[in-house]
Scaffold this motif. Structure first.
Motif, PDB file in Angstrom:
ATOM      1  N   VAL A 195      45.058  23.813 -12.337  1.00  0.00           N
ATOM      2  CA  VAL A 195      46.297  23.127 -11.944  1.00  0.00           C
ATOM      3  C   VAL A 195      46.019  21.660 -11.595  1.00  0.00           C
ATOM      4  O   VAL A 195      46.807  20.778 -11.918  1.00  0.00           O
ATOM      5  CB  VAL A 195      46.972  23.849 -10.754  1.00  0.00           C
ATOM      6  N   LEU A 196      44.880  21.396 -10.958  1.00  0.00           N
ATOM      7  CA  LEU A 196      44.529  20.045 -10.528  1.00  0.00           C
ATOM      8  C   LEU A 196      43.861  19.220 -11.623  1.00  0.00           C
ATOM      9  O   LEU A 196      43.621  18.023 -11.441  1.00  0.00           O
ATOM     10  CB  LEU A 196      43.625  20.113  -9.293  1.00  0.00           C
ATOM     11  N   GLY A 197      43.529  19.849 -12.741  1.00  0.00           N
ATOM     12  CA  GLY A 197      42.915  19.130 -13.854  1.00  0.00           C
ATOM     13  C   GLY A 197      41.464  18.765 -13.615  1.00  0.00           C
ATOM     14  O   GLY A 197      40.972  17.745 -14.117  1.00  0.00           O
ATOM     15  N   ILE A 198      40.765  19.598 -12.844  1.00  0.00           N
ATOM     16  CA  ILE A 198      39.349  19.375 -12.564  1.00  0.00           C
ATOM     17  C   ILE A 198      38.584  20.666 -12.844  1.00  0.00           C
ATOM     18  O   ILE A 198      39.188  21.679 -13.176  1.00  0.00           O
ATOM     19  CB  ILE A 198      39.127  18.935 -11.095  1.00  0.00           C
ATOM     20  N   THR A 199      37.285  20.627 -12.675  1.00  0.00           N
ATOM     21  CA  THR A 199      36.479  21.834 -12.851  1.00  0.00           C
ATOM     22  C   THR A 199      36.267  22.514 -11.502  1.00  0.00           C
ATOM     23  O   THR A 199      36.420  21.890 -10.449  1.00  0.00           O
ATOM     24  CB  THR A 199      35.096  21.509 -13.452  1.00  0.00           C
ATOM     25  N   THR A 200      35.887  23.774 -11.536  1.00  0.00           N
ATOM     26  CA  THR A 200      35.573  24.466 -10.285  1.00  0.00           C
ATOM     27  C   THR A 200      34.374  23.816  -9.600  1.00  0.00           C
ATOM     28  O   THR A 200      34.311  23.775  -8.376  1.00  0.00           O
ATOM     29  CB  THR A 200      35.313  25.968 -10.509  1.00  0.00           C
ATOM     30  N   ALA A 201      33.440  23.299 -10.378  1.00  0.00           N
ATOM     31  CA  ALA A 201      32.267  22.630  -9.801  1.00  0.00           C
ATOM     32  C   ALA A 201      32.693  21.390  -9.014  1.00  0.00           C
ATOM     33  O   ALA A 201      32.126  21.099  -7.958  1.00  0.00           O
ATOM     34  CB  ALA A 201      31.266  22.274 -10.889  1.00  0.00           C
ATOM     35  N   VAL A 202      33.669  20.667  -9.500  1.00  0.00           N
ATOM     36  CA  VAL A 202      34.179  19.499  -8.776  1.00  0.00           C
ATOM     37  C   VAL A 202      34.918  19.961  -7.526  1.00  0.00           C
ATOM     38  O   VAL A 202      34.727  19.407  -6.441  1.00  0.00           O
ATOM     39  CB  VAL A 202      35.087  18.638  -9.682  1.00  0.00           C
ATOM     40  N   LEU A 203      35.736  21.000  -7.640  1.00  0.00           N
ATOM     41  CA  LEU A 203      36.497  21.491  -6.494  1.00  0.00           C
ATOM     42  C   LEU A 203      35.579  21.996  -5.380  1.00  0.00           C
ATOM     43  O   LEU A 203      35.835  21.775  -4.202  1.00  0.00           O
ATOM     44  CB  LEU A 203      37.471  22.590  -6.923  1.00  0.00           C
ATOM     45  N   THR A 204      34.479  22.631  -5.746  1.00  0.00           N
ATOM     46  CA  THR A 204      33.555  23.153  -4.733  1.00  0.00           C
ATOM     47  C   THR A 204      32.567  22.111  -4.227  1.00  0.00           C
ATOM     48  O   THR A 204      31.838  22.368  -3.274  1.00  0.00           O
ATOM     49  CB  THR A 204      32.764  24.359  -5.273  1.00  0.00           C
ATOM     50  N   GLY A 205      32.522  20.954  -4.863  1.00  0.00           N
ATOM     51  CA  GLY A 205      31.607  19.897  -4.442  1.00  0.00           C
ATOM     52  C   GLY A 205      30.232  19.988  -5.050  1.00  0.00           C
ATOM     53  O   GLY A 205      29.338  19.229  -4.680  1.00  0.00           O
ATOM     54  N   GLU A 206      30.042  20.908  -5.971  1.00  0.00           N
ATOM     55  CA  GLU A 206      28.741  21.039  -6.625  1.00  0.00           C
ATOM     56  C   GLU A 206      28.518  19.939  -7.665  1.00  0.00           C
ATOM     57  O   GLU A 206      27.392  19.710  -8.083  1.00  0.00           O
ATOM     58  CB  GLU A 206      28.620  22.407  -7.292  1.00  0.00           C
ATOM     59  N   GLU A 207      29.593  19.307  -8.060  1.00  0.00           N
ATOM     60  CA  GLU A 207      29.559  18.255  -9.073  1.00  0.00           C
ATOM     61  C   GLU A 207      30.501  17.139  -8.606  1.00  0.00           C
ATOM     62  O   GLU A 207      31.551  17.422  -8.036  1.00  0.00           O
ATOM     63  CB  GLU A 207      30.055  18.848 -10.388  1.00  0.00           C
TER      64      GLU A 207
END
Length: 89
Positions: free
Chosen positions: A70-82
């Motif tokens: 929905v936010l147009g990002i990856t899960t890695a970005v959302l979790t802060g891993e990337e």
């Protein structure tokens, strides 16, 4: 050093939930996505989105994936891993 910066353990869940909530709120604000829009995409209430944002509730793996979509990002970005690389999400 945050939990993401070191090896994670079971005791890190509250900190990780708070960190994801902060990132969730920040990406919602930067993309102009409302709680209503995100709640609709995840199939939850806006109250639950507020709980995710505050870190008082943990998102499931599916909810993380849907929120990132929905936010147009990856899960890695959302979790802060990337790191987020790009303009508007």
């Amino acid at each position: 050093m945050t939990a993401i910066d070191r090896k994670l353990g079971p005791d890190d869940a509250p900190e990780v939930n708070r960190m994801i909530g902060v990132r969730l709120a920040a990406f919602m604000a930067s993309t102009g996505r409302s709680r209503d829009k995100l709640a609709s995409g995840l199939g939850v209430s806006t109250h639950m989105i507020a709980r995710f944002e505050s870190g008082n509730s943990a998102m499931t793996a599916v909810q993380l994936m849907l929120a990132a979509r929905v936010l147009g990002i990856t899960t890695a970005v959302l979790t802060g891993e990337e790191s987020f690389k790009g303009g508007a999400a």
